[in-house]
Design a protein around this motif. Structure first.
Motif, short mmCIF file in Angstrom:
data_model
loop_
_atom_site.label_atom_id
_atom_site.label_comp_id
_atom_site.label_asym_id
_atom_site.label_seq_id
_atom_site.Cartn_x
_atom_site.Cartn_y
_atom_site.Cartn_z
N GLN A 233 52.50 48.12 38.95
CA GLN A 233 53.08 46.87 39.44
C GLN A 233 53.07 46.83 40.97
OE1 GLN A 233 54.09 44.21 37.41
NE2 GLN A 233 54.03 43.19 39.41
N VAL A 234 53.37 47.96 41.59
CA VAL A 234 53.33 48.02 43.05
C VAL A 234 51.92 47.70 43.56
CG1 VAL A 234 53.44 49.57 45.03
CG2 VAL A 234 55.28 49.59 43.36
N GLU A 235 50.93 48.34 42.95
CA GLU A 235 49.55 48.11 43.39
C GLU A 235 49.14 46.66 43.17
OE1 GLU A 235 47.88 50.22 45.14
OE2 GLU A 235 49.51 51.68 44.94
N LYS A 236 49.60 46.07 42.07
CA LYS A 236 49.30 44.66 41.81
C LYS A 236 49.94 43.77 42.87
CE LYS A 236 49.95 41.00 38.37
NZ LYS A 236 50.55 40.65 37.05
N ASP A 237 51.20 44.04 43.19
CA ASP A 237 51.91 43.22 44.18
C ASP A 237 51.32 43.40 45.58
OD1 ASP A 237 53.47 42.37 42.11
OD2 ASP A 237 55.30 43.42 42.75
N LEU A 238 50.74 44.56 45.83
CA LEU A 238 50.15 44.80 47.15
C LEU A 238 48.92 43.93 47.40
CD1 LEU A 238 50.38 48.68 47.60
CD2 LEU A 238 51.50 46.94 49.00
N THR A 239 48.27 43.46 46.33
CA THR A 239 47.07 42.65 46.51
C THR A 239 47.39 41.34 47.24
OG1 THR A 239 47.33 41.61 44.33
CG2 THR A 239 46.00 43.62 44.44
N ALA A 240 48.66 40.92 47.22
CA ALA A 240 49.04 39.68 47.90
C ALA A 240 48.97 39.82 49.42
CB ALA A 240 50.46 39.27 47.50
N PHE A 241 48.84 41.05 49.92
CA PHE A 241 48.85 41.29 51.37
C PHE A 241 47.45 41.43 51.96
CE2 PHE A 241 52.99 42.60 49.96
CZ PHE A 241 53.84 42.17 50.97
N GLY A 242 46.44 41.55 51.11
CA GLY A 242 45.13 41.89 51.66
C GLY A 242 45.16 43.34 52.07
#
Length: 298
Positions: free
Chosen positions: A151-160
């Protein structure tokens, strides 16, 4: 126009459209019938807590609440001022006594009670550096369980590109830990320089904490849940499986960690470093023997 009873929110333009001009607005503010939250925004009751956030979002539907404010909303705590808002870089919005403005390109959010609230990752990034512990605690609390790391890695995609500060915060958190007791233990071990992976799948079992560089596993047993015979049998086989795979396996009760954290950490560090250490008889120091009432009060 007569102002309605109850909590109402108006922009200056909405008051003008209702026939309330500039001079009457000033008069209503002096009488306490209107309250000026920020320039161009008025409320019929004092703007504080979630009501202030609702008012701000009424005027600026594009804003996202972030930082300390988002942490308070995610944790169900009281909202304090100044509240922190996130806006696009090209938007005009000034900070004031009640509002601190942050501008950013990436503004991932979720809805909480109809409010646009930054995701825990974005909120942690916007918490002041001197409150870094609060940022890590936010990540600890909201990224738990077996799928937390994904989930962390998925949410990190929002940052580029992941900001360096945010990556440091993530590395300092006990991502995946299931309980506050586990988070307390693995946070303490991180402070000693040993970053355990929480809820890591090794073989057929998820492990509470794994330190791969020295192949050490740590399990935390809640004394209520692990009292059941089927759970105990599973615990034995998990421990045996760990040893068979070449790991050194340590188990502690939640009581041990809650009441004797320093001793637990010292033992784990000694095992990691390959040091020989004699463990004193528990009856001479452990609260379960020396002060059983302390255990019973948990």
């Amino acid at each position: 126009m007569t102002l309605p009873l109850g909590r109402c929110i108006f922009t200056t333009q909405e008051l003008y459209d209702a026939g309330i001009g500039r001079h009457r607005i000033s008069s209503l503010v002096r009488r306490g019938a209107l309250h000026r939250a920020i320039p161009g925004l008025y409320t019929t009751s004092r703007p504080y807590g979630k009501f202030l956030l609702q008012a701000l979002q009424h005027q600026r539907p594009d804003i996202v609440f972030t930082g300390r404010t988002a942490a308070q909303l995610h944790n169900g705590h009281r909202v304090t001022t100044p509240v922190t808002v996130l806006v696009a870089r090209d938007k005009t919005f000034r900070s004031g006594l009640l509002v601190t403005v942050i501008r950013a390109q990436h503004r991932p959010f979720t809805l909480i009670d109809g409010l646009r609230v930054a995701t825990p990752l974005r909120a942690a990034l916007d918490i002041p550096a001197e409150e870094d512990g609060s940022a890590v605690a936010l990540l600890d609390r909201h990224y738990t369980g077996r799928h937390a790391r994904a989930q962390v890695e998925k949410d990190l995609t929002a940052f580029g590109r992941t900001p360096t500060i945010l990556r440091r915060q993530i590395n300092g958190a006990s991502i995946g830990a299931d309980s506050e007791t586990e988070r307390t233990l693995f946070r303490a071990l991180r402070k000693r320089g040993y970053a355990f992976e929480c809820n890591k799948l090794v073989g057929n079992y998820f492990r509470d904490g794994v330190y791969e560089p020295k192949k050490v596993m740590v399990e935390v047993h809640g004394h209520r849940y692990h009292n059941h015979i089927n759970v105990q049998v599973k615990d034995y086989w998990k421990a045996n499986d760990a040893v068979a795979r070449g790991y050194r396996h340590l188990s502690f009760s939640d009581i041990c960690i809650d009441l004797h954290l320093a001793r637990v950490v010292d033992i784990i560090v000694a095992v990691i470093e390959g040091e020989e250490r004699e463990v004193e008889l528990m009856g001479e120091w452990h609260a379960a023997w020396v002060q059983p009432s302390a255990v019973g009060m948990r």
